[in-house]
Design an enzyme around this catalytic site. Structure first.
Site, PDB file in Angstrom:
ATOM      1  N   ASP A   1       1.221   6.756   5.167  1.00 43.21           N
ATOM      2  CA  ASP A   1       0.334   5.707   4.673  1.00 43.21           C
ATOM      3  C   ASP A   1       0.918   4.974   3.469  1.00 43.21           C
ATOM      4  OD1 ASP A   1      -1.934   4.498   5.550  1.00 43.21           O
ATOM      5  OD2 ASP A   1      -3.341   5.758   4.454  1.00 43.21           O
TER       6      ASP A   1
ATOM      7  N   GLU B   1      -9.434   3.466   1.871  1.00 45.42           N
ATOM      8  CA  GLU B   1      -8.901   3.489   0.512  1.00 45.42           C
ATOM      9  C   GLU B   1      -7.759   2.496   0.289  1.00 45.42           C
ATOM     10  OE1 GLU B   1      -5.739   4.974   2.601  1.00 45.42           O
ATOM     11  OE2 GLU B   1      -7.829   5.537   2.877  1.00 45.42           O
TER      12      GLU B   1
ATOM     13  N   ASP C   1     -12.474   6.621   3.298  1.00 42.41           N
ATOM     14  CA  ASP C   1     -11.258   6.566   4.104  1.00 42.41           C
ATOM     15  C   ASP C   1     -10.741   5.138   4.262  1.00 42.41           C
ATOM     16  OD1 ASP C   1      -9.172   7.664   5.509  1.00 42.41           O
ATOM     17  OD2 ASP C   1     -10.242   7.788   7.409  1.00 42.41           O
TER      18      ASP C   1
ATOM     19  N   LYS D   1     -10.875  13.230   6.904  1.00 48.41           N
ATOM     20  CA  LYS D   1     -10.407  13.097   8.282  1.00 48.41           C
ATOM     21  C   LYS D   1     -10.537  14.440   8.988  1.00 48.41           C
ATOM     22  CE  LYS D   1      -6.971   9.510   7.208  1.00 48.41           C
ATOM     23  NZ  LYS D   1      -7.478   8.409   8.034  1.00 48.41           N
TER      24      LYS D   1
ATOM     25  N   LYS E   1       0.847  -1.194   0.000  1.00 52.30           N
ATOM     26  CA  LYS E   1       0.000   0.000   0.000  1.00 52.30           C
ATOM     27  C   LYS E   1       0.882   1.244   0.000  1.00 52.30           C
ATOM     28  CE  LYS E   1      -3.181   2.616   3.000  1.00 52.30           C
ATOM     29  NZ  LYS E   1      -3.844   2.647   4.318  1.00 52.30           N
TER      30      LYS E   1
ATOM     31  N   ARG F   1      -7.313  -0.683   1.094  1.00 52.57           N
ATOM     32  CA  ARG F   1      -7.751  -1.979   0.560  1.00 52.57           C
ATOM     33  C   ARG F   1      -8.186  -1.849  -0.892  1.00 52.57           C
ATOM     34  NH1 ARG F   1     -12.364  -2.072   5.117  1.00 52.57           N
ATOM     35  NH2 ARG F   1     -10.634  -1.006   6.130  1.00 52.57           N
TER      36      ARG F   1
ATOM     37  N   ASP G   1      -3.185  10.591   2.785  1.00 52.71           N
ATOM     38  CA  ASP G   1      -4.567  10.161   2.978  1.00 52.71           C
ATOM     39  C   ASP G   1      -5.369  11.250   3.679  1.00 52.71           C
ATOM     40  OD1 ASP G   1      -6.923   8.800   3.229  1.00 52.71           O
ATOM     41  OD2 ASP G   1      -6.221   7.474   4.834  1.00 52.71           O
TER      42      ASP G   1
END
Length: 514
Positions: free
Chosen positions: A284, A346, A344, A273, A261, A348, A266
């Site tokens: 992230d 995202e 959020d 957020k 990932k 996966r 993010d």
């Protein structure tokens, strides 16, 4: 890519050219690997202080190096302590030595019978303490390197050369992982991660680099990834891409297929957020960073028996007029209709189509094992606390206790794993709830508030990628798959990124024991 300083074996503690000795040991006065000249100093000082073995201390020595920095591990309780005590002592010790102005430290690495890799772990701890983050190196070049050279004392021991070469390979991989995972979201946009990766693995080397960045191709072949990329794709430097790295040994007996990932920032997307939760979200991308770092170790050690393919899902989860939103239904590469619940979630989405692509390669590969590596859930941190990667196996991998094996090999080098299990409740939670949806992308609450907040996303990845067709009851090819959630081990912002689980993977698949 290099350490920035030299590392050399030294046969005698009286060697010249060094301006400080750093001793890392459980008990410097009794450790057989410690020269007598240093033992005498330690014994004399210890007699004056009951807490001597608890703190770093500095001593004058009648040797060319002139000063001794003693970094003890402190008392070791075999019931619960592990080899990380040596890494922690080494890191603190070298930081103290550098603050004192040392530029050429001579290392004396103590041994401890219960931790056979304590010397390797200590050397890696020193190297970790000498790391200077990428942006600081670039903006203030006078700050790096912190030392000019390292000496490693090993009288009459031929194994020191191997110790140094293995530690250098591992640390070089960790530097790659930290360099990608640590910087801010503008220094490491998807575009600039690609540039860094191409510089790290130049054309003509033993790692082939391929990039998928055409938006039409991404939309067609990686629709879940493309959904996350929609808002960011409006800005050239933020456009997403998937970078594939491939290494192939000369006598392949095992194939590793790793999806990392790489969310360079993010915001949460349309489900933005709030309340300060966006701080640190440049981290992230540490899953993709770890995958690239492991590939660097592989490229240096050149294992003949491995073929390794890493897919770096590099995308920014931006918020804008073109954002994907909750309630959308998007069909994955595997043909699964996915109902979006929370933008959020995202990570996966960014990985599932790449995992599907890797799955198809795995079906024809030699002894394949699939991995996803991701800072995926806040629930992981709440479950295991800081410093631990969670490993979750699918049915075939669980049948051979792979996660337990990874936990065992990782612990030898101080890269810690906890084992969790994907259960029936996790699959049930992510099944479609109404006609026309096969899988829901997330639960309605943030992962940290869900009852099984780190297990469910692993089930989602299996379902969305089509891997559930390759489980224990498969009439097709059974495939091994392990999901590694590094949300708790990647490094708490703004501290340095840790490069986990590069060491654990290397310890399991490469010959890294000194």
């Amino acid at each position: 890519m290099s350490l920035g300083y030299t590392v050399e074996a030294v046969s005698n503690v009286k060697a010249t050219g060094y301006d400080g000795i750093l001793l890392i040991s459980y008990n410097g006065a009794s450790d057989e690997s410690v020269p007598q000249e240093l033992k005498d100093v330690i014994k004399e000082a210890a007699a004056l202080d009951d807490q001597f073995e608890e703190e770093i201390s500095v001593h004058k020595v009648n040797l060319p190096s002139k000063r001794l920095f003693y970094a003890p591990t402190g008392p070791i309780n075999p019931e619960y302590h592990d080899v990380r005590l040596f890494s922690e002592a080494a890191r603190k010790g070298i930081i103290r030595a550098v603050k004192a102005g040392v530029k050429a430290p001579l290392l004396v690495l103590g041994k401890y019978p219960s931790f056979p890799q304590s010397q390797l772990v200590s050397l890696l701890g020193v190297m970790e303490g000498l790391y200077v983050n990428l942006q600081y190196r670039e903006d203030c070049p006078s700050k790096s390197p912190k030392v000019n050279k390292l000496g490693v004392l090993s009288p009459a021991s031929p194994s020191v050369a191997r110790l140094i070469s293995v530690a250098t390979a591992l640390e070089t991989g960790r530097i790659v992982a930290r360099d990608i995972g640590g910087p801010d979201p503008e220094r490491m946009t998807p575009q600039r991660v690609e540039k860094y990766v191409k510089e790290t693995f130049p054309a003509g080397g033993n790692v082939k680099v391929e990039v998928v960045s055409d938006e039409n191709t991404l939309t067609k072949e990686y629709p879940l990834f493309s959904a996350v990329n929609r808002a960011a794709s409006e800005i050239e430097r933020h456009k997403g891409r998937i970078v594939y790295l491939t290494y192939e040994g000369s006598n392949v007996t095992d194939t590793l297929l790793i999806v990392g990932k790489g969310v360079t920032y993010d915001t949460g997307g349309a489900d933005i957020k709030v309340g300060g939760a966006m701080l640190g979200m440049c981290r992230d991308k540490c899953g993709a960073a770890a995958a690239a770092g492991f590939m660097k170790v592989v490229s240096i050690l050149k294992p003949e028996n491995l073929k390794v393919i890493a897919g770096l899902s590099l995308v920014r989860n931006s918020c804008g007029e073109n954002s994907y939103v909750a309630d959308e239904i998007i069909t994955s590469r595997a043909g699964k209709r996915i109902r979006i619940v929370n933008t959020d979630a995202e990570g996966r989405m960014a990985m599932a189509d790449v995992l599907c692509y890797m799955k198809d390669i795995a079906k024809k590969a030699v002894n394949p094992h699939l991995f996803t590596i991701a800072t995926l859930t806040g629930h992981a941190f709440r479950t295991v606390g800081n410093g631990y990667t969670i490993a979750l196996d699918n049915g075939p991998a669980r049948q051979k206790s792979f996660a337990q094996l990874l936990q065992k090999t990782g612990e030898v080098v101080g890269d810690m794993f906890e084992v969790s299990t994907i259960r029936r409740e996790d699959y049930e939670a992510y099944k479609g709830k109404t006609e026309g949806e096969d899988v829901i992308q997330a639960e309605s609450l943030p992962s940290a508030q869900c009852k099984r907040g780190h297990q469910g996303p692993a089930a989602f990845l299996i379902m969305a990628s089509g891997l559930e067709k390759h489980g224990l009851d498969s009439t097709d090819v059974k495939l091994y798959y392990t999901h590694l959630d590094i949300a708790a081990s990647a490094g708490a912002f703004p501290e340095q990124a840790t490069a986990c689980p590069v060491l654990g993977l290397a310890a399991n698949y490469l010959s890294v024991h000194s």
